[in-house]
Enzyme design. Structure first.
Site, short mmCIF file in Angstrom:
data_model
loop_
_atom_site.label_atom_id
_atom_site.label_comp_id
_atom_site.label_asym_id
_atom_site.label_seq_id
_atom_site.Cartn_x
_atom_site.Cartn_y
_atom_site.Cartn_z
CB CYS A 33 -0.95 -0.01 1.19
SG CYS A 33 -1.86 -1.55 1.31
CG HIS A 72 -3.50 2.74 2.71
ND1 HIS A 72 -3.78 2.52 1.38
CD2 HIS A 72 -3.63 1.53 3.33
CE1 HIS A 72 -4.06 1.24 1.21
NE2 HIS A 72 -3.98 0.63 2.36
CG ASN A 130 -6.59 -1.75 1.29
OD1 ASN A 130 -5.92 -1.17 0.44
ND2 ASN A 130 -6.06 -2.33 2.36
N1 ACO Z 1 -18.24 -10.66 8.32
C1 ACO Z 1 -18.67 -11.02 9.53
N2 ACO Z 1 -17.84 -11.36 10.53
C2 ACO Z 1 -16.52 -11.32 10.29
C3 ACO Z 1 -16.00 -10.94 9.03
C4 ACO Z 1 -16.92 -10.61 8.02
N3 ACO Z 1 -16.54 -10.22 6.81
N4 ACO Z 1 -14.66 -10.99 9.10
C5 ACO Z 1 -14.32 -11.38 10.33
N5 ACO Z 1 -15.44 -11.58 11.05
C6 ACO Z 1 -15.56 -12.00 12.44
C7 ACO Z 1 -14.34 -12.74 12.91
O1 ACO Z 1 -14.45 -14.11 12.57
C8 ACO Z 1 -14.42 -12.53 14.42
O2 ACO Z 1 -15.33 -13.43 14.95
P1 ACO Z 1 -15.02 -14.15 16.36
O3 ACO Z 1 -14.95 -13.03 17.36
O4 ACO Z 1 -16.20 -15.04 16.52
O5 ACO Z 1 -13.74 -14.85 16.15
C9 ACO Z 1 -15.04 -11.14 14.53
O6 ACO Z 1 -15.63 -10.84 13.26
C10 ACO Z 1 -14.07 -10.03 14.91
O7 ACO Z 1 -12.91 -10.14 14.15
P2 ACO Z 1 -11.70 -9.13 14.38
O8 ACO Z 1 -10.55 -9.56 13.53
O9 ACO Z 1 -11.45 -8.91 15.82
O10 ACO Z 1 -12.33 -7.77 13.81
P3 ACO Z 1 -11.69 -6.34 13.80
O11 ACO Z 1 -12.57 -5.42 14.51
O12 ACO Z 1 -10.23 -6.34 14.14
O13 ACO Z 1 -11.79 -5.95 12.25
C11 ACO Z 1 -10.41 -5.84 10.29
C12 ACO Z 1 -11.11 -6.73 11.30
C13 ACO Z 1 -11.46 -5.03 9.55
C14 ACO Z 1 -9.65 -6.71 9.30
C15 ACO Z 1 -9.46 -4.88 11.03
O14 ACO Z 1 -8.66 -5.59 11.93
C16 ACO Z 1 -8.56 -4.12 10.09
O15 ACO Z 1 -8.98 -3.27 9.34
N6 ACO Z 1 -7.24 -4.37 10.16
C17 ACO Z 1 -6.30 -3.68 9.31
C18 ACO Z 1 -6.35 -4.20 7.94
C19 ACO Z 1 -5.53 -3.35 7.03
O16 ACO Z 1 -5.40 -2.17 7.23
N7 ACO Z 1 -4.89 -3.90 6.02
C20 ACO Z 1 -4.17 -3.02 5.18
C21 ACO Z 1 -3.15 -3.56 4.48
S1 ACO Z 1 -3.63 -4.46 3.11
C22 ACO Z 1 -2.27 -4.48 2.08
O17 ACO Z 1 -1.20 -4.10 2.43
C23 ACO Z 1 -2.47 -5.05 0.73
#
Ligand code: ACO
Length: 333
Positions: free
Chosen positions: A119, A260, A290
């Site tokens: 990114c 980003h 993203n």
């Molecule tokens: N729909 C429904 N539920 C979901 C989904 C979905 N799409 N995805 C995950 N869940 C569930 C998980 O299974 C978990 O369930 P559990 O508690 O029963 O295990 C629950 O939701 C919570 O999951 P978390 O991972 O704790 O959710 P979080 O609030 O952290 O959000 C996210 C996840 C959106 C991925 C966040 O952590 C994030 O944005 N991280 C940064 C990602 C990023 O910036 N990447 C950029 C780089 S990409 C690149 O470089 C190409």
């Protein structure tokens, strides 16, 4: 005169972007994986993303964005002498995606290569091009962030497939002319101890796709979301602060921050920590998700065309990605 002062100041002469036609909404994803519009919206801010057509390659998206930027800058492709594409989803492992773009736009005299910094790729490309122009090596550079992430997405993994989209953004860099702005400060960084928290584990020489592992979908983005989230907030805040300080700016005289576009909660946390009001922070991730290296590039183009800033305003671009990599640039427009 110091070495820094003897460098040629560099300006952004034009911007462009391109999104593939097909739009995939959160509702559409509800029929593909076990997810909801409510979950995706509340956790990320994303409402829809664009998906490239079958046979529409990263270089095709990049080409359209490039043409758009050339037109905006009023520069002919034949006058471009450097093309750098930031991408982690190249058309082919070799040649570089930039080579296809060079041919497509007819930039026959341009040197063309890719940078792989996830990114942060567009901002890494900006720094390389800036330094080459500043040193007098090249005059006109075309930098592009372009991704077809849909080709490297595991469409049965709800943790990742809801996050990404396809698209491309571009900018033309030239030596700054009288009355034009310039790039004021740049900060790039890498932390190679965190390669495992965000990567595409398969499809490279370490783990080629074979008949035995084909069903594991290893050539798709994998991520420890919470870990990435923490690093993202920290490094984007630190690098934005570094360029703001180096440029002699303060939050009050920054017209627009273009971060980003990964997650609205990350963007809000950074705006809060930088004490920049939300209306000065550009957000378009609700439309595109993203798009990795393309995200800052598309956002810059949209903010430019929407006149979020004008000549003489100060803007800050900031990104982070797999590597981990990060980058921030302060620009007087
Ligand atoms: N729909 C429904 N539920 C979901 C989904 C979905 N799409 N995805 C995950 N869940 C569930 C998980 O299974 C978990 O369930 P559990 O508690 O029963 O295990 C629950 O939701 C919570 O999951 P978390 O991972 O704790 O959710 P979080 O609030 O952290 O959000 C996210 C996840 C959106 C991925 C966040 O952590 C994030 O944005 N991280 C940064 C990602 C990023 O910036 N990447 C950029 C780089 S990409 C690149 O470089 C190409």
């Amino acid at each position: 005169m110091s070495a820094t002062n003897s460098r040629i100041p560099v300006a952004i002469a034009g911007t462009g972007s391109y999104l593939p036609k097909r739009v995939m909404t959160n509702k559409d994803l509800e029929s593909i994986v076990d997810t909801t519009d409510e979950w995706i919206t509340s956790r990320t801010g994303i409402k829809s993303r664009h998906i490239a057509a079958e046979g529409e390659n990263t270089s095709d998206l990049a080409t359209e964005a490039a043409k758009n930027a050339l037109e905006n800058a009023g520069i002919e492709a034949a006058d471009i002498d450097l093309i750098i594409v930031g991408t982690i989803t190249p058309d082919t492992l070799t040649p570089a995606t930039a080579c296809y773009v060079q041919h497509n736009i007819g930039a026959v005299k341009a040197l063309a290569f890719d940078v792989s910094a996830a990114c942060s790729g567009f901002l890494y490309a900006m720094k390389v091009a800036q330094d080459m122009i500043a040193a007098g090596t090249y005059k006109n550079a075309l930098i592009i962030g372009a991704e077809k992430l849909s080709a490297f997405t595991n469409w049965s993994d709800r943790n990742t497939c809801v996050l990404f989209g396809d698209g491309a953004g571009a900018a033309i860099l030239t030596a700054s002319k009288e009355g034009q702005g310039r790039i004021l400060a740049t900060e790039l960084g890498t932390n190679g101890s965190q390669t495992s928290i965000l990567n595409i584990p398969g499809g490279g020489s370490a783990c080629p796709t074979t008949i035995a592992n084909a069903d594991q979908k290893l050539a798709s983005l994998a991520m420890q979301g919470r870990e990435v989230f923490k690093h993202a907030v920290n490094v984007m805040k630190r690098s934005a602060e570094a360029v703001i300080e180096e440029a002699g700016l303060s939050p009050e005289n920054i017209q627009q921050v273009i971060p980003h576009q990964a997650n609205l909660r990350i963007i809000d946390a950074i705006a809060d920590r930088l004490t920049i009001p939300n209306d000065k922070v550009f957000v378009n991730l609700h439309k595109y998700g993203n798009t990795s290296a393309a995200a800052v590039a598309i956002a810059l183009d949209e903010a430019h065309r929407e006149k979020k800033f004008e000549r003489g305003d100060n803007i800050v671009l900031v990104g982070f990605g797999a590597g981990l990599t990060w980058a921030a640039v302060a620009i007087e427009w």
